[in-house]
Design a protein around this motif. Structure first.
Motif, PDB file in Angstrom:
ATOM      1  N   GLY A  33      -4.082   2.290   5.455  1.00 32.44           N
ATOM      2  CA  GLY A  33      -3.027   1.342   5.756  1.00 32.44           C
ATOM      3  C   GLY A  33      -1.664   1.991   5.624  1.00 32.44           C
ATOM      4  O   GLY A  33      -1.342   2.544   4.567  1.00 32.44           O
ATOM      5  N   LEU A  34      -0.883   1.968   6.701  1.00 33.92           N
ATOM      6  CA  LEU A  34       0.513   2.397   6.654  1.00 33.92           C
ATOM      7  C   LEU A  34       1.323   1.117   6.497  1.00 33.92           C
ATOM      8  O   LEU A  34       1.549   0.383   7.460  1.00 33.92           O
ATOM      9  CB  LEU A  34       0.888   3.145   7.932  1.00 33.92           C
ATOM     10  CG  LEU A  34       2.305   3.735   7.996  1.00 33.92           C
ATOM     11  CD1 LEU A  34       2.525   4.768   6.890  1.00 33.92           C
ATOM     12  CD2 LEU A  34       2.573   4.347   9.364  1.00 33.92           C
ATOM     13  N   LEU A  35       1.727   0.843   5.275  1.00 34.39           N
ATOM     14  CA  LEU A  35       2.238  -0.474   4.917  1.00 34.39           C
ATOM     15  C   LEU A  35       3.720  -0.430   4.584  1.00 34.39           C
ATOM     16  O   LEU A  35       4.227   0.563   4.075  1.00 34.39           O
ATOM     17  CB  LEU A  35       1.458  -1.005   3.709  1.00 34.39           C
ATOM     18  CG  LEU A  35      -0.075  -0.921   3.795  1.00 34.39           C
ATOM     19  CD1 LEU A  35      -0.706  -1.393   2.489  1.00 34.39           C
ATOM     20  CD2 LEU A  35      -0.590  -1.733   4.966  1.00 34.39           C
ATOM     21  N   GLY A  36       4.381  -1.540   4.874  1.00 39.25           N
ATOM     22  CA  GLY A  36       5.797  -1.638   4.545  1.00 39.25           C
ATOM     23  C   GLY A  36       6.462  -2.693   5.398  1.00 39.25           C
ATOM     24  O   GLY A  36       5.907  -3.167   6.386  1.00 39.25           O
ATOM     25  N   ILE A 181      -3.909   1.965  10.205  1.00 44.24           N
ATOM     26  CA  ILE A 181      -3.441   0.634  10.570  1.00 44.24           C
ATOM     27  C   ILE A 181      -2.038   0.435  10.009  1.00 44.24           C
ATOM     28  O   ILE A 181      -1.834   0.449   8.800  1.00 44.24           O
ATOM     29  CB  ILE A 181      -4.368  -0.457  10.008  1.00 44.24           C
ATOM     30  CG1 ILE A 181      -5.817  -0.237  10.459  1.00 44.24           C
ATOM     31  CG2 ILE A 181      -3.885  -1.842  10.421  1.00 44.24           C
ATOM     32  CD1 ILE A 181      -6.803  -1.168   9.779  1.00 44.24           C
ATOM     33  N   SER A 182      -1.085   0.253  10.902  1.00 40.34           N
ATOM     34  CA  SER A 182       0.284  -0.033  10.485  1.00 40.34           C
ATOM     35  C   SER A 182       0.486  -1.544  10.457  1.00 40.34           C
ATOM     36  O   SER A 182       0.157  -2.241  11.417  1.00 40.34           O
ATOM     37  CB  SER A 182       1.270   0.605  11.475  1.00 40.34           C
ATOM     38  OG  SER A 182       2.549   0.028  11.350  1.00 40.34           O
ATOM     39  N   THR A 183       1.021  -2.063   9.349  1.00 42.43           N
ATOM     40  CA  THR A 183       1.270  -3.502   9.271  1.00 42.43           C
ATOM     41  C   THR A 183       2.219  -3.830   8.125  1.00 42.43           C
ATOM     42  O   THR A 183       2.316  -3.080   7.150  1.00 42.43           O
ATOM     43  CB  THR A 183      -0.037  -4.289   9.087  1.00 42.43           C
ATOM     44  OG1 THR A 183       0.240  -5.690   9.123  1.00 42.43           O
ATOM     45  CG2 THR A 183      -0.722  -3.949   7.781  1.00 42.43           C
ATOM     46  N   HIS A 184       2.917  -4.956   8.274  1.00 44.88           N
ATOM     47  CA  HIS A 184       3.700  -5.501   7.166  1.00 44.88           C
ATOM     48  C   HIS A 184       2.941  -6.642   6.491  1.00 44.88           C
ATOM     49  O   HIS A 184       3.389  -7.159   5.468  1.00 44.88           O
ATOM     50  CB  HIS A 184       5.061  -6.011   7.663  1.00 44.88           C
ATOM     51  CG  HIS A 184       4.980  -7.144   8.635  1.00 44.88           C
ATOM     52  ND1 HIS A 184       4.660  -6.969   9.962  1.00 44.88           N
ATOM     53  CD2 HIS A 184       5.165  -8.474   8.469  1.00 44.88           C
ATOM     54  CE1 HIS A 184       4.662  -8.147  10.572  1.00 44.88           C
ATOM     55  NE2 HIS A 184       4.968  -9.075   9.687  1.00 44.88           N
ATOM     56  N   LEU A 185       1.777  -7.010   7.047  1.00 44.53           N
ATOM     57  CA  LEU A 185       0.959  -8.095   6.497  1.00 44.53           C
ATOM     58  C   LEU A 185      -0.062  -7.499   5.522  1.00 44.53           C
ATOM     59  O   LEU A 185      -1.264  -7.426   5.787  1.00 44.53           O
ATOM     60  CB  LEU A 185       0.266  -8.851   7.631  1.00 44.53           C
ATOM     61  CG  LEU A 185       1.215  -9.476   8.650  1.00 44.53           C
ATOM     62  CD1 LEU A 185       0.449 -10.000   9.856  1.00 44.53           C
ATOM     63  CD2 LEU A 185       2.026 -10.595   8.008  1.00 44.53           C
ATOM     64  N   ILE A 186       0.428  -7.074   4.380  1.00 40.69           N
ATOM     65  CA  ILE A 186      -0.360  -6.260   3.461  1.00 40.69           C
ATOM     66  C   ILE A 186      -1.598  -6.984   2.950  1.00 40.69           C
ATOM     67  O   ILE A 186      -2.701  -6.429   2.930  1.00 40.69           O
ATOM     68  CB  ILE A 186       0.532  -5.800   2.284  1.00 40.69           C
ATOM     69  CG1 ILE A 186       1.661  -4.910   2.816  1.00 40.69           C
ATOM     70  CG2 ILE A 186      -0.298  -5.061   1.241  1.00 40.69           C
ATOM     71  CD1 ILE A 186       2.717  -4.571   1.786  1.00 40.69           C
ATOM     72  N   LEU A 193      -9.237  -1.388   3.455  1.00 35.34           N
ATOM     73  CA  LEU A 193      -8.634  -0.060   3.398  1.00 35.34           C
ATOM     74  C   LEU A 193      -9.289   0.855   2.369  1.00 35.34           C
ATOM     75  O   LEU A 193      -9.706   0.421   1.298  1.00 35.34           O
ATOM     76  CB  LEU A 193      -7.143  -0.178   3.081  1.00 35.34           C
ATOM     77  CG  LEU A 193      -6.293  -1.015   4.039  1.00 35.34           C
ATOM     78  CD1 LEU A 193      -4.857  -1.075   3.535  1.00 35.34           C
ATOM     79  CD2 LEU A 193      -6.352  -0.468   5.452  1.00 35.34           C
ATOM     80  N   ASP A 194      -9.343   2.143   2.710  1.00 33.84           N
ATOM     81  CA  ASP A 194      -9.746   3.179   1.762  1.00 33.84           C
ATOM     82  C   ASP A 194      -8.532   3.774   1.062  1.00 33.84           C
ATOM     83  O   ASP A 194      -8.596   4.187  -0.089  1.00 33.84           O
ATOM     84  CB  ASP A 194     -10.505   4.301   2.482  1.00 33.84           C
ATOM     85  CG  ASP A 194     -11.810   3.818   3.099  1.00 33.84           C
ATOM     86  OD1 ASP A 194     -12.618   3.212   2.380  1.00 33.84           O
ATOM     87  OD2 ASP A 194     -12.012   4.046   4.308  1.00 33.84           O
ATOM     88  N   ASP A 195      -7.422   3.843   1.790  1.00 37.28           N
ATOM     89  CA  ASP A 195      -6.181   4.406   1.254  1.00 37.28           C
ATOM     90  C   ASP A 195      -5.009   3.537   1.688  1.00 37.28           C
ATOM     91  O   ASP A 195      -5.051   2.923   2.760  1.00 37.28           O
ATOM     92  CB  ASP A 195      -5.943   5.830   1.774  1.00 37.28           C
ATOM     93  CG  ASP A 195      -7.057   6.772   1.420  1.00 37.28           C
ATOM     94  OD1 ASP A 195      -7.131   7.231   0.268  1.00 37.28           O
ATOM     95  OD2 ASP A 195      -7.881   7.052   2.312  1.00 37.28           O
TER      96      ASP A 195
END
Length: 220
Positions: A33-36, A181-186, A193-195
């Motif tokens: 997850g690429l989160l923010g 997966i890029s998202t702001h909906l964490i 997610l694994d990472d």
């Protein structure tokens, strides 16, 4: 071996640093997850990984290569906006992808489409936003790629569509591939997610693996 690597990756727009000196190494066989928050630099990183933007400085590598003609053969990319021709129906879209991508698996696509109650003759322009999102995801996940970049795949769709999209990702990616997966909906994606990579103002503030117990807790 790292399938995605960033070395002092920087992208500036005037005085604004959209991506600010990122160092990152991600291995294959992971759902990451690429989160923010919106505007943190997630889409900019993905666009640079796909060769749609050039770094101001530093570099980004896909399977050891700079983004270009060769990496497009092993990268499946789902943008954060609708991109398919509205005049095409589902049957035409399947053929379009099969003709364009050597790694497109028609059997896999047909299997995923079985779960959707609609005709292959239906044109994209007649579909709801959620249905379009599902079709775009099915086409992307039907490639036998090494890397899948999914930019905001669950934004703007209802909870049922989100569940379908996440199940489709989990059940159809190659275990040897990287899914980012890029998202702001964490909270919506945490359980798959694994990472996790948290990014804010163009900088990575956290990169960690989720333990099995953490993933179970997230699912509860």
């Amino acid at each position: 071996m790292s399938v995605l690597e960033c070395r002092a990756l920087t992208k500036k727009y005037g005085s604004l640093r959209a991506v600010d000196g990122i160092d990152l190494s991600v291995e294959k066989g992971r759902i990451v997850g690429l989160l923010g928050p919106n505007g943190s630099g997630k889409t900019t990183i993905i666009k640079m990984a796909n060769g749609l933007l050039q770094p101001t400085s530093g570099e980004i590598l896909i399977d050891g290569m700079k983004p270009g003609k060769e990496t497009k053969k092993c990268v499946a990319y789902l943008p954060d906006r609708e991109f398919l021709p509205e005049y095409m129906n589902v049957k035409q879209l399947l053929k379009f992808y099969a003709d364009f991508f050597d790694d497109f698996d028609m059997e896999r696509a047909e299997e995923m489409l079985k779960n959707l109650d609609f005709s292959k003759s239906m044109h994209l322009r007649k579909m709801s936003k959620g249905m379009k999102e599902k079709i775009q995801l099915i086409l992307t996940m039907s490639r036998r790629a090494k890397v899948y970049f999914l930019d905001e795949p669950i934004a703007g769709v209802d909870p049922a569509a989100r569940d379908y999209i996440l199940r489709t990702i989990i059940n159809n990616y190659d275990p040897e591939a990287l899914v980012l997966i890029s998202t702001h909906l964490i909270s919506d994606v945490e359980s798959v997610l694994d990472d996790v990579i948290f990014i804010q103002e163009g900088r990575i503030i956290l990169h960690k693996s989720l333990k099995r117990s953490e993933k179970k807790a997230a699912k509860a």
